[in-house]
Design an enzyme around this catalytic site. Sequence first.
Site, short mmCIF file in Angstrom:
data_model
loop_
_atom_site.label_atom_id
_atom_site.label_comp_id
_atom_site.label_asym_id
_atom_site.label_seq_id
_atom_site.Cartn_x
_atom_site.Cartn_y
_atom_site.Cartn_z
N ASP A 52 0.86 -1.19 0.00
CA ASP A 52 0.00 0.00 0.00
C ASP A 52 0.90 1.25 0.00
O ASP A 52 1.68 1.43 0.93
CB ASP A 52 -0.87 -0.06 1.27
CG ASP A 52 -1.73 1.16 1.44
OD1 ASP A 52 -1.88 1.93 0.47
OD2 ASP A 52 -2.26 1.35 2.56
N ASN A 54 -0.30 4.54 -0.33
CA ASN A 54 -0.88 5.77 0.20
C ASN A 54 -1.54 5.57 1.57
O ASN A 54 -2.29 6.41 2.05
CB ASN A 54 -1.89 6.37 -0.80
CG ASN A 54 -3.02 5.41 -1.09
OD1 ASN A 54 -3.01 4.26 -0.62
ND2 ASN A 54 -4.02 5.86 -1.83
N ASP A 56 -4.00 3.82 2.71
CA ASP A 56 -5.44 3.69 2.93
C ASP A 56 -5.80 2.25 3.32
O ASP A 56 -6.97 1.89 3.40
CB ASP A 56 -6.23 4.12 1.67
CG ASP A 56 -5.93 3.23 0.47
OD1 ASP A 56 -5.04 2.34 0.57
OD2 ASP A 56 -6.59 3.40 -0.58
N ASP A 60 -1.80 -1.15 -3.81
CA ASP A 60 -2.07 -0.38 -5.03
C ASP A 60 -0.93 -0.52 -6.03
O ASP A 60 0.10 -1.13 -5.73
CB ASP A 60 -2.35 1.09 -4.69
CG ASP A 60 -1.32 1.64 -3.72
OD1 ASP A 60 -0.13 1.37 -3.93
OD2 ASP A 60 -1.71 2.30 -2.73
N ASP A 129 -5.63 -10.17 -15.89
CA ASP A 129 -6.75 -11.08 -15.69
C ASP A 129 -7.88 -10.60 -16.59
O ASP A 129 -8.27 -9.43 -16.53
CB ASP A 129 -7.19 -11.00 -14.22
CG ASP A 129 -7.58 -12.33 -13.66
OD1 ASP A 129 -8.42 -12.99 -14.28
OD2 ASP A 129 -7.07 -12.70 -12.59
N ASP A 231 -10.35 -15.74 -16.85
CA ASP A 231 -11.19 -16.17 -15.74
C ASP A 231 -12.33 -17.07 -16.21
O ASP A 231 -13.06 -16.70 -17.16
CB ASP A 231 -11.76 -14.90 -15.09
CG ASP A 231 -12.45 -15.17 -13.78
OD1 ASP A 231 -11.78 -15.61 -12.85
OD2 ASP A 231 -13.67 -14.93 -13.70
N GLU A 290 -8.38 -20.34 -17.06
CA GLU A 290 -8.73 -20.95 -15.80
C GLU A 290 -9.66 -22.10 -16.19
O GLU A 290 -10.79 -21.88 -16.61
CB GLU A 290 -9.45 -19.96 -14.88
CG GLU A 290 -9.68 -20.58 -13.52
CD GLU A 290 -10.66 -19.81 -12.63
OE1 GLU A 290 -10.64 -20.03 -11.43
OE2 GLU A 290 -11.47 -19.02 -13.16
N HIS A 365 -5.06 -17.03 -5.45
CA HIS A 365 -5.97 -16.23 -4.61
C HIS A 365 -7.28 -16.96 -4.30
O HIS A 365 -8.07 -16.48 -3.51
CB HIS A 365 -6.26 -14.92 -5.33
CG HIS A 365 -7.03 -15.15 -6.59
ND1 HIS A 365 -6.46 -15.77 -7.69
CD2 HIS A 365 -8.31 -14.90 -6.93
CE1 HIS A 365 -7.37 -15.89 -8.64
NE2 HIS A 365 -8.50 -15.35 -8.21
N ASP A 366 -7.51 -18.11 -4.95
CA ASP A 366 -8.72 -18.89 -4.67
C ASP A 366 -8.42 -20.10 -3.80
O ASP A 366 -9.32 -20.89 -3.49
CB ASP A 366 -9.34 -19.40 -5.98
CG ASP A 366 -9.94 -18.27 -6.80
OD1 ASP A 366 -10.36 -17.26 -6.21
OD2 ASP A 366 -9.97 -18.40 -8.04
C1 NOJ Z 1 -12.44 -17.20 -10.64
C2 NOJ Z 1 -11.61 -16.25 -9.86
O1 NOJ Z 1 -10.32 -16.76 -9.74
C3 NOJ Z 1 -12.29 -16.06 -8.54
O2 NOJ Z 1 -11.51 -15.33 -7.64
C4 NOJ Z 1 -13.61 -15.38 -8.77
O3 NOJ Z 1 -14.31 -15.29 -7.57
C5 NOJ Z 1 -14.45 -16.15 -9.79
N1 NOJ Z 1 -13.70 -16.57 -10.92
C6 NOJ Z 1 -15.55 -15.30 -10.30
O4 NOJ Z 1 -15.02 -14.33 -11.17
#
Ligand code: NOJ
Length: 595
Positions: A52, A54, A56, A60, A129, A231, A290, A365-366
């Site tokens: 980050d 700034n 907040d 970023d 993405d 995605d 994906e 991240h999932d």
């Molecule tokens: C896959 C993404 O990796 C995930 O983070 C997202 O929640 C879903 N697609 C919906 O876009």
Amino acid sequence: MRKRLSYLLTVLLMCCVLANSSYAQTQAVTNNNRKWWKEAVVYQIYPRSFKDSNNDGIGDLKGIISKLDYIKSLGVDVIWLNPMYGSPNADNGYDISDYRSVMKEFGTMDDFDALLKGLHERGIKLVLDLVVNHTSDEHEWFKQSRSSRTNPYRDYYHWWPAEKGKPPFRPGAFEVDGSGWRYDSLTNAYYLHYFSYKQPDLNWENPKVRQEVYSLMRFWLDKGVDGFRMDVIPFIAKDINFPVITKKDLDENYNGGWDQYMASGPHLHDYLKEVNAQVLSKYNVMSVAEGAGVTAATAHKFVDADRHELNMLYHFEGVNLGYIPNRFKKMDPHGYSLIKFKQIYSKWDSIFEYKGWGTIYLGNHDQPRMVTRWGNDVPEYRELSSKMLTTFLMTMRATPYYYFGDELGMSNIKFDKIEDYRDIESINMYKQVKNNGGDLNEFIEAQKISARDNSRTPFQWNSSENAGFTTGTPWIKVNPNYISINVEAEEKDSNSVLNYFKRIVKLRKSDLAFVYGRYDLIDKANPDVYAYTRTLNHDKYLVLLNFHQHISITNIGFNVKGSKQMINNYSDGSLIINGKQVTLKPYQAAVLKIQ
Ligand code: NOJ
């Protein structure tokens, strides 16, 4: 005459054997087949949590810019940045309201341009993405679309007029009631959303929608970005008659899962071919799908070069291992079977042995943090098992997608209360369990292992407050282990997870055998050790990985003595070799060059 015939037959047989073995592999490494994206190591950055600038509390683009030298020091080649476009953030940027802008919290288009320039100056590529199965419900197209049944944007989305009754069930992954249709009283109709109601699905059957998507892709490619991670791309094509799907149909034709049904739209590959012809083929860029719902049977359709669609995909079979079926992301208390793990990754290697190209990942991240889910995050084994898993990722025949923070050995934060979660998935699934009278404690316990927020906590730069991520209030709590697990401390320690990561990235790049070499699984039935060789021409490497916290023995089948050790996650470099047998310490990983 007989002799001649038998000679010819022997030659023929040898040709067949060679074609199926290392010779075929060496043939694959021609200038034509070599691609930068096959040889790259991809490093994924979740911008909200990286740095980050700034204060907040939200990461970023300027924050990333300030850390470009750190990124360069890792030795990675490509950055995949999670969505950084205009978004109301119902799903942290996966709900885009403006494809041609930068999210306010993340900065400006000038910041983006500076980031791209800074990366390119350092020889690093940038992949964005591409989220085009759905938009935000706050996107102008959707605002128009919902405003009247005759609006020109009406067909940009999937609508079901209420006078036809309720639409046939489709799942909405992030909805408390599980439904993928939402009633909109303005026009007395339902719209489709495979995720949350804030993420209406685009209608790819409409050629105008496709042209809009191609145009926004060109917008970013013309700026110089180096490709897209796409995605849930297999979801874009649907059967727009929306037939009623029975459980029997799902079981018989889609392995009992909606994900495969959703990914099987009749025109999917026409669209991907069009994306390629109209956009991707015009640039020297990479594309990775994906691969939600993609199976061994369908994978080639996406990535075989002669089909002119995409370059790579990532499958879910590996990361889905170890969960109890039909229980939302609940791990089997007995853990996962390494034998199955080996079967899955060996199978996916063989799928792309002669055609197409694979990817390999254990975190993103999932997913929860790799070390918690696949290794062991107790203090005694966290570093060793992190390094062991990294060794796996960097020695497989597939492009590694490595998630930021795993190079430090960051682990799950394991929140005990729902109030700490920020992710729409965890929050809404909690409500769903509650509404169904389910066991909320069990849910929270399961989330400690599997929730997505575990891997979204701020990056740990140093031991100052909030791990040096921000001096403001971070949007999600920082893992308290930042005091010892952080960049500053790990840069100073030559045995740290971070320095091991840098070494193994170098090793991967030191020999094309790690990229293109044939993969052979060894000691297949061993429940504790994952061992394999990678061979290209005369170079052969042996990879040894002990996935357990006890000492394990593996039988290699050839003499290992005298081989050269390339890397070892035990700092003293010890490895017990007894002829064809190797004894590995807890979570030990080693790569040997066979002489
Ligand atoms: C896959 C993404 O990796 C995930 O983070 C997202 O929640 C879903 N697609 C919906 O876009």
